[in-house]
Motif scaffolding. Structure first.
Motif, PDB file in Angstrom:
ATOM      1  N   GLN A   1     -38.414 -37.079   7.563  1.00 45.68           N
ATOM      2  CA  GLN A   1     -37.197 -37.795   7.947  1.00 45.68           C
ATOM      3  C   GLN A   1     -36.377 -38.183   6.709  1.00 45.68           C
ATOM      4  N   ALA A   2     -37.074 -38.660   5.688  1.00 43.85           N
ATOM      5  CA  ALA A   2     -36.381 -39.070   4.461  1.00 43.85           C
ATOM      6  C   ALA A   2     -35.711 -37.882   3.789  1.00 43.85           C
ATOM      7  N   TYR A   3     -36.402 -36.740   3.752  1.00 44.72           N
ATOM      8  CA  TYR A   3     -35.822 -35.544   3.134  1.00 44.72           C
ATOM      9  C   TYR A   3     -34.553 -35.125   3.886  1.00 44.72           C
ATOM     10  N   LYS A   4     -34.631 -35.128   5.216  1.00 45.34           N
ATOM     11  CA  LYS A   4     -33.461 -34.762   6.031  1.00 45.34           C
ATOM     12  C   LYS A   4     -32.317 -35.756   5.810  1.00 45.34           C
ATOM     13  N   GLN A   5     -32.669 -37.037   5.749  1.00 47.58           N
ATOM     14  CA  GLN A   5     -31.669 -38.086   5.552  1.00 47.58           C
ATOM     15  C   GLN A   5     -30.939 -37.915   4.227  1.00 47.58           C
ATOM     16  N   PHE A   6     -31.682 -37.772   3.131  1.00 50.34           N
ATOM     17  CA  PHE A   6     -31.049 -37.711   1.817  1.00 50.34           C
ATOM     18  C   PHE A   6     -30.324 -36.388   1.591  1.00 50.34           C
ATOM     19  N   THR A   7     -30.790 -35.320   2.248  1.00 51.29           N
ATOM     20  CA  THR A   7     -30.103 -34.033   2.145  1.00 51.29           C
ATOM     21  C   THR A   7     -28.740 -34.101   2.830  1.00 51.29           C
ATOM     22  N   SER A   8     -28.712 -34.716   4.026  1.00 47.96           N
ATOM     23  CA  SER A   8     -27.456 -34.793   4.784  1.00 47.96           C
ATOM     24  C   SER A   8     -26.489 -35.798   4.168  1.00 47.96           C
ATOM     25  N   LEU A   9     -27.029 -36.897   3.620  1.00 45.46           N
ATOM     26  CA  LEU A   9     -26.162 -37.914   3.010  1.00 45.46           C
ATOM     27  C   LEU A   9     -25.612 -37.471   1.663  1.00 45.46           C
ATOM     28  N   GLY A  10     -26.425 -36.727   0.929  1.00 40.94           N
ATOM     29  CA  GLY A  10     -26.017 -36.312  -0.410  1.00 40.94           C
ATOM     30  C   GLY A  10     -25.993 -37.453  -1.405  1.00 40.94           C
ATOM     31  N   LYS A  11     -26.787 -38.489  -1.146  1.00 37.65           N
ATOM     32  CA  LYS A  11     -26.883 -39.600  -2.105  1.00 37.65           C
ATOM     33  C   LYS A  11     -28.282 -40.202  -2.047  1.00 37.65           C
ATOM     34  N   LYS A  12     -28.597 -40.968  -3.081  1.00 34.19           N
ATOM     35  CA  LYS A  12     -29.942 -41.518  -3.227  1.00 34.19           C
ATOM     36  C   LYS A  12     -30.069 -42.860  -2.510  1.00 34.19           C
ATOM     37  N   THR A  13     -31.240 -43.466  -2.657  1.00 36.93           N
ATOM     38  CA  THR A  13     -31.436 -44.821  -2.153  1.00 36.93           C
ATOM     39  C   THR A  13     -30.500 -45.768  -2.898  1.00 36.93           C
ATOM     40  N   TYR A  14     -30.148 -46.853  -2.259  1.00 35.34           N
ATOM     41  CA  TYR A  14     -29.298 -47.821  -2.954  1.00 35.34           C
ATOM     42  C   TYR A  14     -30.135 -48.574  -3.996  1.00 35.34           C
ATOM     43  N   PRO A  15     -29.502 -48.903  -5.131  1.00 41.86           N
ATOM     44  CA  PRO A  15     -30.246 -49.597  -6.187  1.00 41.86           C
ATOM     45  C   PRO A  15     -30.497 -51.060  -5.822  1.00 41.86           C
ATOM     46  N   ILE A  16     -31.655 -51.561  -6.231  1.00 43.98           N
ATOM     47  CA  ILE A  16     -31.970 -52.990  -6.110  1.00 43.98           C
ATOM     48  C   ILE A  16     -32.263 -53.486  -7.519  1.00 43.98           C
ATOM     49  N   MET A  17     -31.404 -54.378  -8.015  1.00 42.55           N
ATOM     50  CA  MET A  17     -31.507 -54.831  -9.402  1.00 42.55           C
ATOM     51  C   MET A  17     -31.896 -56.302  -9.458  1.00 42.55           C
ATOM     52  N   GLN A  18     -32.798 -56.635 -10.361  1.00 45.33           N
ATOM     53  CA  GLN A  18     -33.295 -58.003 -10.496  1.00 45.33           C
ATOM     54  C   GLN A  18     -32.499 -58.786 -11.541  1.00 45.33           C
ATOM     55  N   HIS A  19     -32.067 -59.968 -11.143  1.00 48.71           N
ATOM     56  CA  HIS A  19     -31.378 -60.867 -12.079  1.00 48.71           C
ATOM     57  C   HIS A  19     -31.641 -62.298 -11.647  1.00 48.71           C
ATOM     58  N   LYS A  20     -31.419 -63.224 -12.568  1.00 49.59           N
ATOM     59  CA  LYS A  20     -31.453 -64.636 -12.197  1.00 49.59           C
ATOM     60  C   LYS A  20     -30.082 -65.039 -11.661  1.00 49.59           C
ATOM     61  N   ALA A  21     -30.052 -66.107 -10.885  1.00 49.75           N
ATOM     62  CA  ALA A  21     -28.816 -66.522 -10.219  1.00 49.75           C
ATOM     63  C   ALA A  21     -27.701 -66.836 -11.201  1.00 49.75           C
ATOM     64  N   ASP A  22     -28.052 -67.405 -12.367  1.00 51.30           N
ATOM     65  CA  ASP A  22     -26.995 -67.833 -13.293  1.00 51.30           C
ATOM     66  C   ASP A  22     -26.284 -66.678 -13.994  1.00 51.30           C
ATOM     67  N   SER A  23     -26.848 -65.457 -13.895  1.00 48.52           N
ATOM     68  CA  SER A  23     -26.194 -64.310 -14.542  1.00 48.52           C
ATOM     69  C   SER A  23     -25.862 -63.186 -13.559  1.00 48.52           C
ATOM     70  N   VAL A  24     -26.174 -63.399 -12.281  1.00 43.53           N
ATOM     71  CA  VAL A  24     -26.091 -62.287 -11.335  1.00 43.53           C
ATOM     72  C   VAL A  24     -24.657 -61.841 -11.058  1.00 43.53           C
ATOM     73  N   LEU A  25     -23.701 -62.766 -11.060  1.00 47.40           N
ATOM     74  CA  LEU A  25     -22.312 -62.381 -10.789  1.00 47.40           C
ATOM     75  C   LEU A  25     -21.761 -61.476 -11.884  1.00 47.40           C
ATOM     76  N   ASP A  26     -21.982 -61.855 -13.122  1.00 53.02           N
ATOM     77  CA  ASP A  26     -21.511 -61.037 -14.243  1.00 53.02           C
ATOM     78  C   ASP A  26     -22.172 -59.661 -14.218  1.00 53.02           C
ATOM     79  N   ALA A  27     -23.463 -59.625 -13.909  1.00 49.03           N
ATOM     80  CA  ALA A  27     -24.183 -58.352 -13.850  1.00 49.03           C
ATOM     81  C   ALA A  27     -23.637 -57.461 -12.740  1.00 49.03           C
ATOM     82  N   ALA A  28     -23.306 -58.070 -11.598  1.00 53.95           N
ATOM     83  CA  ALA A  28     -22.774 -57.300 -10.469  1.00 53.95           C
ATOM     84  C   ALA A  28     -21.395 -56.740 -10.792  1.00 53.95           C
TER      85      ALA A  28
END
Length: 255
Positions: free
Chosen positions: A72-99
């Motif tokens: 299912q994952a192979y079919k999904q990513f082949t049809s979408l033509g894009k990867k999983t969305y990134p999940i990035m770790q940050h602390k709250a006090d710097s997360v806005l600037d990082a985003a």
């Protein structure tokens, strides 16, 4: 990236633990990215647990060990033509600037960024991070402690931060989550009336309680619900009325 592209910053936020904000962040982000085709990014600022980043590692391992989901994952990513969305770790006090830095440097236009923020007002930088959101969605349950905590904090955001004008917040949206059909309907009515009297916004859609929210996919599963690498099964979405929530969510953010 085009400078006139609109990127929406969204947080599922609550000052009470256990109401489902991290799970809902993963569910809605996955629906937006994998099923509806938006380009999504997630910033996990819920230090120190960083539950979403850990969930993605487990999700990827589980899919690789399950032949049905791997197909299912192979079919999904082949049809979408894009990867999983990134999940990035940050602390709250710097997360806005990082985003902002991530959005501005991304080769592909980012449609929406989801933020998983700490559930306590005492966390350094949390008010600044919330003030940088365009839309805040706050899950509530028919529990006195949850309601008192949520209503006090939501009024603070609306009556102090938003009225001062030093914020990007356009909407704050309360919604019923984990609704148990066996619970007293008058109880929800009383709380809904109180929310209206306080001048706060309550979404019409309600997400029904389900064990699916509390468990990850098993090794022999043929479908997924709570996952960061695939969208939830459509039948499961309808069973807990998550599909109706998504319809109302899209109308609110007006992307």
């Amino acid at each position: 990236m085009s400078t006139d592209h609109k990127t929406v910053f969204i947080a599922f936020s609550s000052q009470k633990g256990g109401v489902g904000k991290s799970t809902l962040t993963a569910l809605v982000a996955s629906i937006m990215h994998y099923r509806l085709g938006y380009n999504v990014a997630v910033f996990d600022a819920d230090f120190p647990q960083h539950s979403l980043a850990k969930m993605k590692a487990r999700d990827l391992a589980m899919v690789m060990e399950n032949e049905a989901l791997k197909r299912q994952a192979y079919k999904q990513f082949t049809s979408l033509g894009k990867k999983t969305y990134p999940i990035m770790q940050h602390k709250a006090d710097s997360v806005l600037d990082a985003a902002l830095e991530f959005v501005n440097s991304s080769p592909a236009a980012i449609d929406m960024v989801f933020f998983d923020l700490p559930g306590t007002v005492n966390t350094p930088g949390i008010l600044k991070a919330l003030a940088g959101m365009h839309h805040i969605f706050t899950p509530i349950t028919a529990d006195r402690v949850v309601m008192e905590s949520t209503l006090i904090f939501t009024q603070l955001l609306q009556d102090v931060i938003m009225k001062k004008g030093e914020t990007s917040i356009q909407t704050i949206n309360l919604f019923w989550n984990q609704v148990d059909g066996r619970e007293s309907t008058p109880l929800y009515h009383v709380y809904s009336e109180l929310i209206a009297q306080l001048g706060l916004s309550l979404m019409q859609s309600q997400i029904k309680s389900s064990t699916r929210f509390r468990k990850e996919s098993e090794a022999d599963s043929k479908s997924v619900f709570r996952s960061t690498v695939m969208p939830p099964d459509e039948r499961s979405m309808k069973a807990c009325q998550l599909d109706l929530f998504i319809d109302e969510f899209l109308k609110i953010i007006q992307l």
